[in-house]
Design a protein around this motif. Structure first.
Motif, PDB file in Angstrom:
ATOM      1  N   PRO A 139       0.762  -1.224   0.086  1.00  0.00           N
ATOM      2  CA  PRO A 139       0.189   0.081   0.044  1.00  0.00           C
ATOM      3  C   PRO A 139       0.902   1.174   0.104  1.00  0.00           C
ATOM      4  CG  PRO A 139      -0.009  -0.867   2.283  1.00  0.00           C
ATOM      5  CD  PRO A 139       0.794  -1.838   1.133  1.00  0.00           C
ATOM      6  N   ARG A 140       2.113   1.050   0.168  1.00  0.00           N
ATOM      7  CA  ARG A 140       2.820   2.302   0.374  1.00  0.00           C
ATOM      8  C   ARG A 140       3.173   3.097  -1.193  1.00  0.00           C
ATOM      9  NH1 ARG A 140       8.305   0.349   2.334  1.00  0.00           N
ATOM     10  NH2 ARG A 140       7.776  -1.457   0.658  1.00  0.00           N
ATOM     11  N   ASN A 141       3.006   2.450  -1.991  1.00  0.00           N
ATOM     12  CA  ASN A 141       3.138   3.016  -3.431  1.00  0.00           C
ATOM     13  C   ASN A 141       1.639   2.974  -4.236  1.00  0.00           C
ATOM     14  OD1 ASN A 141       5.802   3.561  -3.173  1.00  0.00           O
ATOM     15  ND2 ASN A 141       6.314   1.253  -3.481  1.00  0.00           N
ATOM     16  N   ASP A 142       0.598   3.361  -3.672  1.00  0.00           N
ATOM     17  CA  ASP A 142      -0.514   3.334  -4.441  1.00  0.00           C
ATOM     18  C   ASP A 142      -0.770   1.971  -4.841  1.00  0.00           C
ATOM     19  OD1 ASP A 142      -1.223   5.895  -3.366  1.00  0.00           O
ATOM     20  OD2 ASP A 142      -0.112   6.693  -5.109  1.00  0.00           O
ATOM     21  N   ASP A 143      -0.398   0.832  -4.261  1.00  0.00           N
ATOM     22  CA  ASP A 143      -0.662  -0.611  -4.855  1.00  0.00           C
ATOM     23  C   ASP A 143       0.092  -0.763  -5.962  1.00  0.00           C
ATOM     24  OD1 ASP A 143      -1.975  -1.316  -2.668  1.00  0.00           O
ATOM     25  OD2 ASP A 143      -3.995  -0.646  -3.573  1.00  0.00           O
ATOM     26  N   ASN A 144       0.955   0.040  -6.422  1.00  0.00           N
ATOM     27  CA  ASN A 144       1.981  -0.164  -7.473  1.00  0.00           C
ATOM     28  C   ASN A 144       3.196  -0.860  -7.173  1.00  0.00           C
ATOM     29  OD1 ASN A 144       0.421   1.268  -9.744  1.00  0.00           O
ATOM     30  ND2 ASN A 144       0.814   3.340  -8.543  1.00  0.00           N
ATOM     31  N   SER A 145       3.243  -1.850  -6.286  1.00  0.00           N
ATOM     32  CA  SER A 145       4.297  -2.496  -5.863  1.00  0.00           C
ATOM     33  C   SER A 145       3.729  -3.926  -5.100  1.00  0.00           C
ATOM     34  CB  SER A 145       5.339  -2.005  -5.121  1.00  0.00           C
ATOM     35  OG  SER A 145       4.814  -1.234  -3.819  1.00  0.00           O
ATOM     36  N   MET A 146       4.431  -4.708  -5.012  1.00  0.00           N
ATOM     37  CA  MET A 146       3.825  -5.973  -4.323  1.00  0.00           C
ATOM     38  C   MET A 146       5.079  -6.859  -3.686  1.00  0.00           C
ATOM     39  SD  MET A 146       2.794  -8.475  -7.466  1.00  0.00           S
ATOM     40  CE  MET A 146       1.885  -7.335  -8.117  1.00  0.00           C
ATOM     41  N   PHE A 147       4.415  -7.584  -2.840  1.00  0.00           N
ATOM     42  CA  PHE A 147       5.479  -8.458  -2.064  1.00  0.00           C
ATOM     43  C   PHE A 147       4.963  -9.979  -2.679  1.00  0.00           C
ATOM     44  CE2 PHE A 147       5.086  -5.089   0.858  1.00  0.00           C
ATOM     45  CZ  PHE A 147       6.565  -4.896   1.319  1.00  0.00           C
ATOM     46  N   ILE A 148       6.070 -10.664  -2.720  1.00  0.00           N
ATOM     47  CA  ILE A 148       5.854 -12.157  -3.296  1.00  0.00           C
ATOM     48  C   ILE A 148       6.802 -13.173  -2.616  1.00  0.00           C
ATOM     49  CG2 ILE A 148       6.240 -13.618  -5.242  1.00  0.00           C
ATOM     50  CD1 ILE A 148       6.323 -10.990  -7.154  1.00  0.00           C
ATOM     51  N   SER A 149       5.895 -14.115  -1.839  1.00  0.00           N
ATOM     52  CA  SER A 149       6.728 -15.070  -1.286  1.00  0.00           C
ATOM     53  C   SER A 149       7.166 -16.230  -2.055  1.00  0.00           C
ATOM     54  CB  SER A 149       5.985 -15.465   0.041  1.00  0.00           C
ATOM     55  OG  SER A 149       4.884 -16.288  -0.211  1.00  0.00           O
ATOM     56  N   THR A 150       7.936 -16.961  -1.812  1.00  0.00           N
ATOM     57  CA  THR A 150       8.323 -18.214  -2.566  1.00  0.00           C
ATOM     58  C   THR A 150       8.307 -19.600  -1.977  1.00  0.00           C
ATOM     59  OG1 THR A 150      10.828 -18.336  -2.223  1.00  0.00           O
ATOM     60  CG2 THR A 150       9.817 -16.705  -3.885  1.00  0.00           C
ATOM     61  N   SER A 151       8.153 -20.416  -2.559  1.00  0.00           N
ATOM     62  CA  SER A 151       8.395 -21.929  -2.005  1.00  0.00           C
ATOM     63  C   SER A 151       9.608 -22.293  -1.104  1.00  0.00           C
ATOM     64  CB  SER A 151       8.051 -22.901  -2.984  1.00  0.00           C
ATOM     65  OG  SER A 151       8.887 -22.947  -4.125  1.00  0.00           O
ATOM     66  N   MET A 152      10.592 -21.567  -1.427  1.00  0.00           N
ATOM     67  CA  MET A 152      12.050 -21.433  -1.036  1.00  0.00           C
ATOM     68  C   MET A 152      12.415 -20.729  -0.037  1.00  0.00           C
ATOM     69  SD  MET A 152      13.068 -23.986  -3.022  1.00  0.00           S
ATOM     70  CE  MET A 152      14.760 -24.357  -3.050  1.00  0.00           C
ATOM     71  N   GLY A 153      11.516 -20.000   0.822  1.00  0.00           N
ATOM     72  CA  GLY A 153      11.604 -18.900   1.841  1.00  0.00           C
ATOM     73  C   GLY A 153      12.172 -17.711   1.522  1.00  0.00           C
ATOM     74  N   GLY A 154      11.885 -17.379   0.236  1.00  0.00           N
ATOM     75  CA  GLY A 154      12.174 -15.905  -0.357  1.00  0.00           C
ATOM     76  C   GLY A 154      10.978 -15.095  -0.157  1.00  0.00           C
ATOM     77  N   LEU A 155      11.408 -13.808  -0.013  1.00  0.00           N
ATOM     78  CA  LEU A 155      10.511 -12.490  -0.050  1.00  0.00           C
ATOM     79  C   LEU A 155      10.833 -11.828  -1.157  1.00  0.00           C
ATOM     80  CD1 LEU A 155       8.022 -11.244   1.123  1.00  0.00           C
ATOM     81  CD2 LEU A 155       9.360  -9.908   2.620  1.00  0.00           C
ATOM     82  N   ILE A 156      10.271 -11.450  -2.287  1.00  0.00           N
ATOM     83  CA  ILE A 156      10.462 -10.579  -3.218  1.00  0.00           C
ATOM     84  C   ILE A 156       9.645  -9.311  -3.005  1.00  0.00           C
ATOM     85  CG2 ILE A 156      10.616 -10.256  -5.742  1.00  0.00           C
ATOM     86  CD1 ILE A 156      10.956 -13.536  -5.974  1.00  0.00           C
TER      87      ILE A 156
END
Length: 155
Positions: free
Chosen positions: A54-71
């Motif tokens: 929400p910090r960028n008017d929903d123009n960015s996102m967090f993605i989690s992965t099956s290998m423990g990553g956060l992008i």
């Protein structure tokens, strides 16, 4: 939506269509130059969960992965990966941004719920959680309440 094929797609309400926003690729030469190049680690890798930032008017996102990553993916202008960190040894099942927009909670297969300082995630390659709650079972989800005073977790 995020998928086992490593893609993230968003529904464009105005156009009434689904748009592929992000995809992970292995390090094959044919994918060089693609945004998710070199992230896919093989058949045990997929994008598990995503939530809008929400910090960028929903123009960015967090993605989690099956290998423990956060992008963290910034979709403004030319899309770019802001950070790609391994925060867990196992799959991260969910992500929730605190209402103050300075913290994020992750929950996962390792039985931990962690709260992270977003400012440190964006500036450091080595980070530690602000707080951790452990369980003997996998945590399926963790979500902040609208006030941010509570964190609901499910196993």
């Amino acid at each position: 939506s995020s998928s086992y094929d490593g893609t993230v797609k968003m529904f464009d309400i105005n156009r009434q269509s689904v748009v592929e926003t992000f995809a992970t690729y292995d390090d094959s030469e044919e994918f060089k130059g693609e945004l998710g190049y070199g992230i896919d680690e093989g058949r045990k890798f997929w994008t598990q969960y995503m939530c809008l930032d929400p910090r960028n008017d929903d123009n960015s996102m967090f993605i989690s992965t099956s290998m423990g990553g956060l992008i963290h993916l910034d979709l403004r202008g030319k899309s770019k990966i802001t950070f790609d960190l391994t925060l867990s040894k196992k799959k991260i099942n969910s992500i929730s941004v605190h209402p103050n927009e300075n913290a994020v909670a992750t929950a996962g297969l390792d039985g931990e719920v962690n709260i992270w300082d977003l400012r440190k995630l964006e500036t450091s390659r080595k980070v530690s959680p602000l707080a951790t709650q452990r369980s003997s079972k996998s945590i399926n989800s963790a979500f902040f309440s609208p006030s941010g005073k509570h964190l609901l977790t499910t196993t």
